[in-house]
Scaffold this motif. Structure first.
Motif, short mmCIF file in Angstrom:
data_model
loop_
_atom_site.label_atom_id
_atom_site.label_comp_id
_atom_site.label_asym_id
_atom_site.label_seq_id
_atom_site.Cartn_x
_atom_site.Cartn_y
_atom_site.Cartn_z
N GLU A 86 0.96 -1.31 -0.22
CA GLU A 86 -0.12 -0.08 0.06
C GLU A 86 0.77 1.32 -0.11
OE1 GLU A 86 -3.06 0.38 -0.42
OE2 GLU A 86 -3.26 -1.76 -0.75
N ALA A 88 3.51 1.71 -1.53
CA ALA A 88 4.18 1.66 -2.79
C ALA A 88 3.10 2.08 -3.93
CB ALA A 88 5.00 0.66 -3.13
N ASP A 89 1.68 1.96 -3.52
CA ASP A 89 0.65 2.01 -4.33
C ASP A 89 0.40 3.60 -4.55
OD1 ASP A 89 -1.77 1.85 -5.92
OD2 ASP A 89 -2.46 0.33 -4.61
N PRO A 90 0.30 4.13 -5.93
CA PRO A 90 -0.05 5.51 -6.19
C PRO A 90 -1.37 5.88 -5.98
CG PRO A 90 1.14 4.62 -8.06
CD PRO A 90 0.74 3.37 -7.26
N LEU A 91 -2.27 4.89 -5.81
CA LEU A 91 -3.78 5.20 -5.32
C LEU A 91 -4.05 5.44 -4.11
CD1 LEU A 91 -5.71 2.42 -7.48
CD2 LEU A 91 -5.57 4.63 -8.08
N TRP A 93 -1.59 7.02 -2.21
CA TRP A 93 -1.15 8.35 -2.13
C TRP A 93 -1.84 9.48 -2.78
CZ3 TRP A 93 2.19 8.93 1.75
CH2 TRP A 93 3.09 7.80 2.06
N ASN A 94 -2.69 8.82 -3.82
CA ASN A 94 -3.80 9.89 -4.19
C ASN A 94 -4.82 9.88 -3.12
OD1 ASN A 94 -5.36 11.19 -6.62
ND2 ASN A 94 -6.78 9.58 -6.11
#
Length: 365
Positions: A86, A88-91, A93-94
């Motif tokens: 999580e 490392a997930d861009p979603l 951090w979005n």
């Protein structure tokens, strides 16, 4: 000739009685009642807190360490791999960006509006109870109804706001498609619902401020605005800090407003996830992707973020409160000193004129 002094038999019996050897059952029951009844009275709170607070927290952490599916249940032990995935997930951090953006847009105007409303309600108004109930009505309305109403108001084609903008010659705004307009629309829902509630909390703190301080400042020549910023706000600073902390926690956990803002969207949080908050993203991972392990990891990451923000608020507010309390004490002492000197017929005018300048000096040790 030596003599020995023997302890009377009464002292031994009294000692045994104090130890409870010769107490009756009723007397022992009375002692037990005094000793253990306070723990029995407070036990329901701790039992309930453990069931609805501590146990779900611990269980969520256990779920976050497993590859847990919604339908098949627990899978293999993966440790902290869900957390690493999580982070490392861009979603993810979005969703963090959207959450903090909506929080900043909503919390600051909410606090300013609550202070203004509380200051107005603190005046000598007619029908005080009516106005206080009026500002609390938005809080009574359910979040689902608020989200549906504001979703219609900010509709891009037939919404009230865009119709008004077109009437005055402004192009319609894409409230449900663009990033900042969607954040502004969701923040308006939060402000509409919570500003009145926070205003009543601040109003209760304002009414606890001693009136003598305001009267002394008025005699000293301070107007209403100066008294508000110099006396009222420093006096209610602990309540303001409480409102800031509770607003921060609530804003970081918003779910209903972004979920129902565009109910027709197949993606929770907008077609481009432009207003998908962290809690909404957590719900999407759990029930749409059926991954309870990652969803529990998101919940724990959000919990840690809220705790860190709460600690930062606590330390900053403690430092500010310490410095401001000293200034407030000096300011209040100066106001009372000027009031006493002004009311004294023997006080020289030169002493009264020098008093404010001298009061700014720090006392020497």
């Amino acid at each position: 000739m030596t003599s020995t002094v023997t302890q009377p038999a009464k002292s031994g019996a009294l000692e045994r009685r104090n130890r409870g050897a010769d107490l009756t059952f009723r007397q022992k029951l009375g002692r037990w009642d005094v000793k253990f009844s306070p723990y029995v009275y407070v036990a329901p709170f701790f039992i309930l807190f453990g069931l609805v607070g501590v146990f779900p927290l611990v269980y969520t952490f256990v779920v976050s360490l497993n590859n847990w599916n919604l339908l098949t249940g627990p899978g293999k032990w993966v440790g902290f791999d869900n957390y690493a995935a999580e982070l490392a997930d861009p979603l993810f951090w979005n969703s963090i960006f959207n959450t903090f953006s909506i929080f900043l847009i909503s919390a600051i105007p909410q606090l300013i509006g609550a202070l203004i409303i509380a200051a107005v309600l603190d005046q000598n108004l007619r029908a005080k109870t009516f106005w206080r109930l009026g500002v609390l009505l938005p809080y009574v309305v359910t979040p689902v109804a608020v989200a549906l109403i504001f979703s219609s108001v900010f509709s891009e084609k037939y919404g009230l706001v865009n119709n008004i903008l077109q009437t005055i010659g402004i192009d319609p705004i894409m409230w449900k498609t663009e990033l900042f307009p969607s954040h502004l629309a969701i923040a308006s829902m939060i402000n509409w619902r919570w500003t009145g509630y926070n205003a009543l909390i601040l109003l209760a703190a304002m009414q606890a401020v001693p009136k003598d301080v305001h009267e002394a400042a008025a005699i000293d020549g301070a107007n209403a605005v100066q008294r508000f910023f110099s006396i009222t706000i420093p006096s209610i600073r602990p309540t303001v800090i409480f409102v800031i902390i509770t607003s921060t926690i609530g804003s970081l956990q918003i779910f209903t407003e972004p979920k129902l803002f565009n109910a027709s969207s197949s993606v929770p949080g907008g077609p481009f996830r432009q207003y998908q908050t962290t809690v909404l993203y957590m719900w999407d991972v759990a029930f749409n992707r059926e991954n309870f392990g990652k969803s529990a990891a998101i919940a724990w990451i959000l919990f840690i973020i809220i705790v860190l923000i709460g600690l930062i608020n606590f330390f900053l507010s403690s430092r500010i409160a310490t410095s401001d309390s000293r200034k407030s004490q000096r300011r209040t002492a100066r106001v009372f000193a000027r009031a006493r000197l002004a009311s004294s017929p023997d006080a020289p005018s030169s002493t009264i004129a020098r008093l404010p300048a001298e009061s700014h000096q720090e006392p020497r040790s």
